[in-house]
Design an enzyme around this catalytic site. Structure first.
Site, PDB file in Angstrom:
ATOM      1  N   GLU A  61      40.155  27.431  29.677  1.00 27.42           N
ATOM      2  CA  GLU A  61      40.780  28.596  30.301  1.00 27.42           C
ATOM      3  C   GLU A  61      40.897  29.710  29.271  1.00 27.42           C
ATOM      4  OE1 GLU A  61      42.355  31.458  32.102  1.00 27.42           O
ATOM      5  OE2 GLU A  61      42.111  29.677  33.378  1.00 27.42           O
TER       6      GLU A  61
ATOM      7  N   ASN B 286      44.105  33.205  38.579  1.00 25.44           N
ATOM      8  CA  ASN B 286      44.565  33.993  39.713  1.00 25.44           C
ATOM      9  C   ASN B 286      45.164  33.105  40.801  1.00 25.44           C
ATOM     10  OD1 ASN B 286      44.653  36.720  40.933  1.00 25.44           O
ATOM     11  ND2 ASN B 286      43.303  35.803  42.462  1.00 25.44           N
TER      12      ASN B 286
ATOM     13  N   GLY C 205      49.102  33.460  47.468  1.00 26.50           N
ATOM     14  CA  GLY C 205      50.190  33.238  48.415  1.00 26.50           C
ATOM     15  C   GLY C 205      50.542  31.802  48.718  1.00 26.50           C
ATOM     16  N   GLY C 206      49.791  30.847  48.150  1.00 24.29           N
ATOM     17  CA  GLY C 206      50.094  29.442  48.407  1.00 24.29           C
ATOM     18  C   GLY C 206      49.844  29.019  49.841  1.00 24.29           C
TER      19      GLY C 206
ATOM     20  N   ARG D 289      41.649  40.443  58.363  1.00 20.23           N
ATOM     21  CA  ARG D 289      42.117  41.327  57.292  1.00 20.23           C
ATOM     22  C   ARG D 289      41.399  42.671  57.267  1.00 20.23           C
ATOM     23  NH1 ARG D 289      42.751  37.071  52.204  1.00 20.23           N
ATOM     24  NH2 ARG D 289      44.819  36.296  52.780  1.00 20.23           N
TER      25      ARG D 289
ATOM     26  N   GLU E  97      35.965  31.558  43.991  1.00 28.77           N
ATOM     27  CA  GLU E  97      35.650  32.960  44.239  1.00 28.77           C
ATOM     28  C   GLU E  97      34.454  33.464  43.453  1.00 28.77           C
ATOM     29  OE1 GLU E  97      37.989  37.282  44.435  1.00 28.77           O
ATOM     30  OE2 GLU E  97      39.121  35.451  44.022  1.00 28.77           O
TER      31      GLU E  97
ATOM     32  N   ILE F 108      41.973  28.726  49.403  1.00 27.16           N
ATOM     33  CA  ILE F 108      42.385  27.501  48.701  1.00 27.16           C
ATOM     34  C   ILE F 108      41.556  26.301  49.140  1.00 27.16           C
ATOM     35  CG2 ILE F 108      44.272  25.921  48.159  1.00 27.16           C
ATOM     36  CD1 ILE F 108      46.220  28.219  48.447  1.00 27.16           C
TER      37      ILE F 108
END
Length: 506
Positions: free
Chosen positions: A74, A82, A87-88, A333, A473, A489
């Site tokens: 990392e 990120n 938002g989980g 969205r 992503e 997710i």
């Protein structure tokens, strides 16, 4: 079947705190090199770049499949990337909680919803692969200790309620338990370790990487260069490029530095760029998504985003110039973000619309207290006070609220076609809570092309690049024009798990 055991098997750890585009990237670029004559500083079995959902899931799955020497690298000082600040929200079809709530869903239904949002250019095979394994990925989070609210949410563009959300309303509720699970399994985790390029064999296959250990994000050239051999291959889980202003402006010149962004600072795209240099296929780079639930009154993702996501189904979004609704509050969205951007004053300047909710309904979400406490949301005892505060024409607003409450009664919205199922019995009535809305850059649909084995495809041959896998992503083309909320997710985790499985079978 309990919320803790989705697959018939058997607590939360507190949270934390295209090739042309390559030349325009702000971060210092890596350069790959040939393995001939390379002096390796170390050798590992499985090498993973990135510690978000995809990287952590890949590490756990590789270990489960027999890997003994798994390493996660990392570049930032903290783990989770990120993913830790998202938002989980986790969408999965045909779950036990859906059965408990009487929600009928299926893999086919979830895929159909995503294809509609993708507007004809999403990758159906990849969407189906993710949907088929989403419950398995969700179970991985539960086994690691993630905790979710005891109810489902129906997010924009989804035809049914299928979304779980962590009790802390952020991705750290998943990344931290997964990170702890990795360490329990013996996975080696390295922070401040920046990817600096691939090392290739004579056929162009990936056999290792160059890393800079002791790297500091604010010092681009910092760190000691080391060369690491990867016996089984490399999994790139390096995320998107939403924080790379030059790159996103190359795709869409309107996405300047003045446009807000919900992403962590490290979302700059270097891993993607280097895969392009290696020959990976660039897909859908111009499709950059803005979140319609964001607020202009706070930085980043903030508190309003999750507040809005929860409340959209039983709220009304109002154009302050007209006092009327201007969109389906649970459309996908892109539809909502585009509609919000059209909200302007008489001079054509941005006029952020407002989301009005009954306080009795909004208070069910924990973020309601926070948006009020930090003055990014307001509470009003009357519609007159609300209209005066936001300079909204009162008569049209009162009429709109009365009409919408009729839609709640009849369970039908002739104005914008909103699915009123989740609004049943939830009328717009005093006291009210209100937030302002304005889109922020949130997600990059573009990236490298992969197949359902998470193998990165070569732009010349169309075949997988040997030794190279990608998940999350950093990959492009999966969602098409617009990704549905809560589908990132499961995609990250399923493709990370897939990469590990295929690598261990090779």
């Amino acid at each position: 079947m309990s919320n803790k055991d989705l697959l018939g098997r058997r607590n939360f750890i507190k949270g934390m705190g295209a090739a042309a585009g390559v030349a325009m990237a702000a971060p210092a670029l890596a350069v790959s090199e040939n393995a001939n004559g390379v002096k390796w500083d170390k050798e590992v079995e499985v090498l993973i770049i990135g510690s978000g959902f995809a990287g952590l899931a890949a590490a756990i799955e590789a270990t489960r499949k027999g890997a003994k020497d798994v390493h996660i690298f990392e570049k930032m000082s903290y783990f989770g990337g990120n993913s830790a600040i998202n938002g989980g929200l986790f969408a999965a079809p045909d779950t036990p909680m859906q059965k408990q709530e009487g929600v009928k869903d299926s893999v086919d239904t979830m895929v159909a919803d995503q294809l509609a949002a993708g507007r004809g250019i999403a990758d159906e095979a990849l969407l189906r692969h993710v949907a088929e394994h989403a419950v398995e990925a969700l179970q991985m989070t539960l086994d690691a200790g993630s905790e979710y609210h005891p109810y489902l949410q129906q997010l924009g563009g989804h035809s049914v309620a299928r979304t779980y959300q962590t009790t802390v309303s952020c991705g750290a509720g998943i990344t931290q338990p997964l990170l702890q699970e990795c360490r329990k399994l013996g996975v080696h985790t390295h922070n401040r370790a920046k990817f600096d390029g691939f090392i290739l064999d004579e056929k162009g296959g990936v056999v290792g990487v160059k890393m800079r250990e002791g790297y500091y994000f604010d010092k681009p050239e910092s760190g000691k260069l080391v060369r690491i051999k990867a016996r089984r291959g490399v999994i790139m889980a390096t995320g998107g490029f939403a924080q790379n202003i030059n790159m996103r402006m190359a795709q869409d010149p309107t996405l300047t530095a003045e446009v807000g962004c919900t992403n962590a600072p490290g979302a700059t795209g270097e891993g993607m760029f280097e895969m392009f240099r290696l020959g990976a296929v660039p897909v859908h780079l111009a499709h950059i998504q803005s979140g319609p639930w964001a607020s202009p009154d706070e930085g980043g993702f903030g508190y309003v985003s999750n507040y809005s996501i929860y409340n959209f189904p039983h709220s009304i979004a109002i154009d302050r110039l007209t006092g009327k609704r201007f969109m389906n509050e649970i459309a996908d969205r892109k539809t909502r973000a585009d509609a919000e951007l059209n909200c302007r004053d008489a001079q054509g300047n941005p006029l952020p619309p407002i989301l009005i909710t009954s306080y009795e309904d909004s208070k069910q979400h924990p973020n309601t207290k926070k948006v009020l406490k930090y003055n990014v949301g307001w509470k009003f005892d009357s519609i007159d006070a609300l209209a005066k505060h936001f300079d909204v024409p009162l008569a049209p607003l009162k009429k709109q609220i009365a009409e919408y409450n009729d839609y709640v009664k009849t369970q039908s919205d002739p104005q914008f076609g909103k699915n009123m199922t989740e609004a049943k019995g939830k009328f717009i009535q005093a006291p009210f809570t209100v937030v302002r809305l304005w889109p922020k850059v949130h997600y990059c649909q573009g990236g490298v092309q992969i197949n359902t084995n998470a193998e990165v495809k070569d732009s010349l041959t169309g075949k997988p690049i040997s030794g190279l896998y990608a998940a999350g992503e950093v990959c492009g083309g999966i969602h098409g024009v617009s990704r549905l909320g809560s589908c990132s997710i499961p995609e990250c985790m399923v493709m990370g798990m897939t990469a590990a499985r295929i690598m261990m079978q090779a």
